[in-house]
Write an enzyme that holds these catalytic residues in place. Structure first.
Site, PDB file in Angstrom:
ATOM      1  N   GLY A  50       0.779  -1.326  -0.163  1.00  0.00           N
ATOM      2  CA  GLY A  50       0.062  -0.126  -0.045  1.00  0.00           C
ATOM      3  C   GLY A  50       0.903   1.418  -0.109  1.00  0.00           C
ATOM      4  O   GLY A  50       2.060   1.259   0.732  1.00  0.00           O
ATOM      5  N   ALA A  51       0.703   2.218  -0.914  1.00  0.00           N
ATOM      6  CA  ALA A  51       1.499   3.222  -1.183  1.00  0.00           C
ATOM      7  C   ALA A  51       2.129   4.174   0.180  1.00  0.00           C
ATOM      8  O   ALA A  51       3.180   4.226   0.461  1.00  0.00           O
ATOM      9  CB  ALA A  51       0.988   3.957  -2.236  1.00  0.00           C
ATOM     10  N   ARG A  92      10.185  -1.041  -4.968  1.00  0.00           N
ATOM     11  CA  ARG A  92       8.825  -1.133  -5.553  1.00  0.00           C
ATOM     12  C   ARG A  92       8.810   0.495  -6.326  1.00  0.00           C
ATOM     13  O   ARG A  92       8.897   1.128  -5.855  1.00  0.00           O
ATOM     14  CB  ARG A  92       7.616  -1.428  -4.645  1.00  0.00           C
ATOM     15  N   GLN A 199      -5.693  -8.698  -2.720  1.00  0.00           N
ATOM     16  CA  GLN A 199      -5.635  -7.726  -1.642  1.00  0.00           C
ATOM     17  C   GLN A 199      -7.276  -7.670  -1.189  1.00  0.00           C
ATOM     18  O   GLN A 199      -7.411  -7.154   0.129  1.00  0.00           O
ATOM     19  CB  GLN A 199      -5.006  -6.520  -1.914  1.00  0.00           C
ATOM     20  N   ASP A 240      -1.636   4.910  -6.410  1.00  0.00           N
ATOM     21  CA  ASP A 240      -0.082   4.793  -5.949  1.00  0.00           C
ATOM     22  C   ASP A 240       0.692   5.861  -6.288  1.00  0.00           C
ATOM     23  O   ASP A 240       1.836   6.166  -5.936  1.00  0.00           O
ATOM     24  CB  ASP A 240       0.433   3.280  -6.648  1.00  0.00           C
ATOM     25  N   ASN A 250      -3.013   3.024 -10.027  1.00  0.00           N
ATOM     26  CA  ASN A 250      -3.474   2.045  -8.952  1.00  0.00           C
ATOM     27  C   ASN A 250      -3.457   0.509  -9.245  1.00  0.00           C
ATOM     28  O   ASN A 250      -3.245   0.275 -10.345  1.00  0.00           O
ATOM     29  CB  ASN A 250      -4.860   2.640  -8.414  1.00  0.00           C
ATOM     30  N   LYS A 251      -3.930  -0.254  -8.206  1.00  0.00           N
ATOM     31  CA  LYS A 251      -3.566  -1.675  -8.582  1.00  0.00           C
ATOM     32  C   LYS A 251      -4.432  -2.314  -9.700  1.00  0.00           C
ATOM     33  O   LYS A 251      -5.432  -1.588 -10.203  1.00  0.00           O
ATOM     34  CB  LYS A 251      -4.681  -2.117  -7.287  1.00  0.00           C
TER      35      LYS A 251
END
Ligand code: MRU
Length: 350
Positions: A50-51, A92, A199, A240, A250-251
């Site tokens: 998670g960012a 990451r 997630q 993110d 994002n994801k």
């Protein structure tokens, strides 16, 4: 509401504790860290994810690097810290919060001239604690601003986990859901399972169940049919990295949800702290997208369902263009389209 804190710092022992998110929801295990390389590995392997959370964890990785030094030469201490920052920054690539936190720790370190080593260590510790506290406060404010956008009696869909687990606590998208639930506006939360690492199924579902927020887990593929049936009133997701024009990484799968939401005329809202905005990028096109191991797609845990020789592509994030986004909720307020000027003005006063 929410007593979930994935990152804890013990000021007496100088030990970092991370809730191991790879083991949730079945086991709630807290790992202890005194070594920055191990913190980097925890970020890489999604123990902490998670960012905002990886930014906070990396800040403590920097503190741990400084604390390993027992000498009195500030130059040596700074060299150790800089090398740890490189390791932490190579974990990451997509979530900009990681780099914002490392830059903040690095710039702060640069201001500490002619200061003894033990002062540098304790000042870095204070800075990391400030990053953690500020993120928690930002999430609470995002939740409250975001709740204003949620219609009464809403069925809300969310993707991935932008919850307490993904932040210092409370969450961004789940912060909006928590505040809206507190304000009696939520009738149900649709939780996308979020392949490949689940997630949604493992983490968001766990957070919702823990706080008795009514939630229903669905496959990612079911979102369109549920929207078409008129069963989704509002979508909220995290981010993110947000480019200057409001494009949002994002994801993976977030873009699909945004396209579906537009088709069905459902508000699609992004909730994120300003540490997720990257003013150096004009659009989302240049956001680096992490590619993760094929194993995540070929199976899960020890189970593999894909043939061994199949070629696999596993981008962990996608970019949703600003034009599909109804609003971006930050800790300083709600930004509406066109996002560029609104985001810029909030960043100026940051
Ligand atoms: O790969 P992950 O689990 O780190 O991805 C997380 C997400 O995409 C979240 O939605 C995002 O970081 C926002 S968290 C508040």
């Amino acid at each position: 509401m929410s007593d979930i804190y994935p990152i804890k710092w013990n000021a007496d022992t100088k030990i970092l504790t991370l809730l191991d998110q790879t083991l949730l929801p079945h086991e709630e295990v807290y790992n202890e860290y005194a070594d920055p390389e191990e913190v980097a590995e925890a970020i890489r392997s999604l123990v902490v994810r998670g960012a905002p959370a990886i930014g906070c964890a990396a800040a403590f990785g920097v503190v741990l690097a400084s604390m390993r030094y027992t000498g009195t030469e500030t130059g040596e201490l700074k060299a150790l810290v800089n090398s740890a920052m490189e390791t932490l920054g190579a974990t990451r690539p997509t979530a900009v919060n990681l780099f914002r936190a490392l830059d903040r720790m690095g710039s702060f370190l640069d201001t500490l001239t002619e200061v003894p080593c033990d002062r540098i260590q304790s000042d870095l510790e204070k800075e990391a604690l400030a990053i953690l506290d500020e993120d928690l406060a930002a999430c609470r404010r995002i939740g409250d601003f975001g709740s204003e956008l949620v219609p009464a009696n809403s069925k809300i869909l969310t993707h991935c986990n932008a919850g307490a687990l993904a932040t210092a606590g409370y969450g961004t998208a789940l912060g909006v859901i928590r505040s809206a639930f507190r304000d009696n506006k939520v009738s149900m939360v649709w939780v996308d399972e979020t392949r490949p690492v689940l997630q949604g199924a493992r983490l968001t579902a766990w957070e919702m169940a823990r706080e008795n927020i009514p939630a229903t887990l669905i496959t990612d593929n079911a979102a369109g049919a549920i929207m078409a049936a008129g069963e989704v009133d509002f979508v909220v997701v995290g981010a993110d990295r947000i480019a200057s024009n409001g494009d949002v990484a994002n994801k993976i799968g977030t873009y699909n949800v945004a396209v579906l939401a537009e088709r069905h005329n459902i508000p699609f809202v992004v909730a994120a702290p300003l540490t997720t905005v990257d003013p150096s990028l004009p659009t989302g096109e240049s956001i680096p997208i992490e590619e993760r191991s094929p194993d995540e797609v070929a199976g899960y845990g020890d189970l593999s369902w894909a043939p061994e020789k199949i070629h696999i592509y596993n981008p962990a994030f996608d970019v949703t263009p600003a034009e599909l986004i109804t609003a971006i909720v930050t800790e300083k307020g709600i930004v509406l389209t066109p996002f560029g000027p609104g985001l810029a003005s909030l960043l100026v006063t940051e």
